[in-house]
Design an enzyme around this catalytic site. Structure first.
Site: not given
Lengths: 412, 82
Positions: A302, A333, A338, A398
């Site tokens: 991630h 990323k 992102h 999130f």
């Protein structure tokens, strides 16, 4: 009914490092970053003035009339879908149209349309605004357009789980095919949120990268000691998923098999990543795939380059793969930024391309080692001629929604 | 300004058609102008002619319907007491 096996037969991408899979993967391998100073006129008002913009002229693909109904995020979704469908060689006869689903992930949907609409209402005091705002802005617009353009009558659904949206979309599409609810699916994500309002809102969270004034393209530095946060980007990634029998019967070229999907929630904090939740999602994906951790050859992390996130993900990987693991882990990323609702799909595509090209993309801009982040992050240089058979792609969002996908080379 | 010709131009642009293809008496749906496009045209008509389209849904099936409505609205606006 036995669960069906699911394969990837087509891929398409629109990104800050390329608008087709070839350019996209070449850029990643060459550690070429697509992060730049934002081109918008409002960039001067922003502190966080870098982002991953897509270099793309919609007029080359869509007629003026059609463009009226398409927010930029839908344009990206349609472009990526067209690539993926062409790549797959799928021909939609009436039967297949009836058994193909559309699964799209997005964070903010038609963000540009909404912002322009509010400008008209609040700044220009217009009494009447464009009737196209609702159909353009709605989060399900992209999925709707894909379904309409190709005549696909299976369920068209949209998942919105922030950073893991398109991983959930791809994973749920996989389950839908596995359990016989569809023979094929167009699955992935699209995002275009580089608006003044959106970026200002993100600035307030104090989690965006500080622009590297000497080298703006290097502003996103996952796992590096001098990382300062994430860089927002836009784009889309779409794949064609198909039930294996269907693919074999039509002689399809199979990119990889989607063998594992793990999804869960941290149930802890709205923004801070949770160690146990990430571990659980990775373990679940491995169990779903029926493989041991040691069989994974590459992890696309991630890796947002936030101070907390990178440390927690590193710790989670060590718990699953062993503290001394030398499995290559990279965050792409660092180069494409992102992409929020689209990022998981784009990264899943990068992971499948790693299998196809037997090459592992690097973590770019890794200049200073962080003692708390001490895995093999494939620093700065891609690696070619590597046996990559099984890949894992992580997305930790999130809201605490975690999703992990595992793909493996098919046959041989 | 020639109301019919102007409205014809606006619809043609919005629906990506040629103005010549928009026969004034034919239903717009038949000509390939869908309901969303008609809404968008109403929006542009307000800006172009400086009128306000009525809130009540007036049936606007053909180009001629729209041109007639615009003429009425323009007349009302010019004829309103100062």
């Amino acid at each position: 009914m036995n669960p069906r096996r699911v394969v990837v037969t087509g891929m398409g991408v629109v990104s800050p490092v390329g608008n087709d899979c070839g350019t996209f993967f070449d850029s990643l391998l060459a550690a070429r970053s697509g992060i730049r100073r934002l081109s918008a006129s409002f960039a001067g008002r922003l502190t966080a003035n870098v982002g991953g913009e897509v270099d793309y002229d919609p007029a080359t693909r869509f007629s003026k009339a059609k463009l009226g109904l398409l927010d930029r995020f839908s344009q990206f979704a349609l472009e990526a879908s067209a690539q993926a469908i062409q790549d797959s060689g799928l021909e939609f006869d009436e039967s297949l149209k009836g058994s193909t689903a559309v699964f799209v992930g997005t964070g903010l949907g038609g963000a540009c349309t909404i912002e322009n609409g509010y400008e008209e209402i609040f700044l220009q005091n217009r009494d009447r605004v464009s009737p196209y705002i609702v159909p353009r802005a709605m989060n399900n617009a992209a999925a709707g357009h894909i379904s309409i353009d190709y005549g696909l009558r299976g369920p068209s659904v949209t998942y919105s789980t922030a950073c893991s949206s398109s991983a959930i979309a791809i994973g749920e599409a996989c389950r839908t095919i596995r359990h016989g609810y569809a023979d094929a699916a167009i699955a992935g994500g699209a995002e275009s949120l580089l608006t003044l309002g959106t970026i200002r809102a993100w600035e307030a969270l104090r989690t965006l990268a500080v622009t590297d004034t000497d080298d703006p393209a290097a502003s996103c530095r996952p796992f590096s000691k001098d990382r300062t946060g994430l860089v927002l980007a836009e784009g889309a990634g779409m794949v064609v998923l198909e039930n294996l029998e269907h693919a074999l019967r039509r002689g399809a070229r199979i990119h990889a098999e989607l063998i594992g999907y793990g999804a869960g929630s941290d149930a802890a904090h709205l923004t801070r990543p949770g160690l146990e939740g990430q571990i659980e999602a990775m373990r679940q994906a491995l169990a779903d795939a029926g493989i041991a951790a040691e069989e994974v050859d590459y992890i696309n992390a991630h890796g947002t380059a936030t101070l907390a996130g990178d440390v927690i993900e590193t710790a989670a990987i060590k718990r699953v793969f062993g503290a001394a693991t030398r499995i290559p882990v990279s965050s792409t990323k660092s180069m494409h930024g992102h992409l929020m609702g689209a990022t998981a799909a784009v990264e899943f595509i990068a992971s499948v391309l790693a299998i196809k090209h037997r090459a592992v993309p690097p973590t770019a801009n890794l200049r200073a080692a962080d003692p708390e982040c001490d895995l093999d992050y494939v620093p700065n240089r891609g690696r070619k001629e590597i046996g990559v058979r099984t890949v894992m792609s992580n997305s930790f969002a999130f809201g605490g929604s975690n999703a992990v996908l595992i793909a493996r080379a098919f046959g041989g | 300004m020639d109301t019919l010709a102007t409205v014809q131009q606006l619809i043609a642009e919005e629906a990506d058609l040629k103005p010549e293809d928009l026969a004034p008496g034919r239903p717009l749906e038949e000509l390939g102008v869908d309901s969303l496009s008609v809404l968008m045209v109403a929006f542009k008509i307000e800006d172009t002619f400086g009128v306000k389209m009525p809130d009540e849904r007036v049936p606007l099936r053909t180009l001629q319907d729209i041109a007639d409505l615009v003429d009425r609205l323009v007349a009302q606006r010019s004829g309103s007491p100062k």
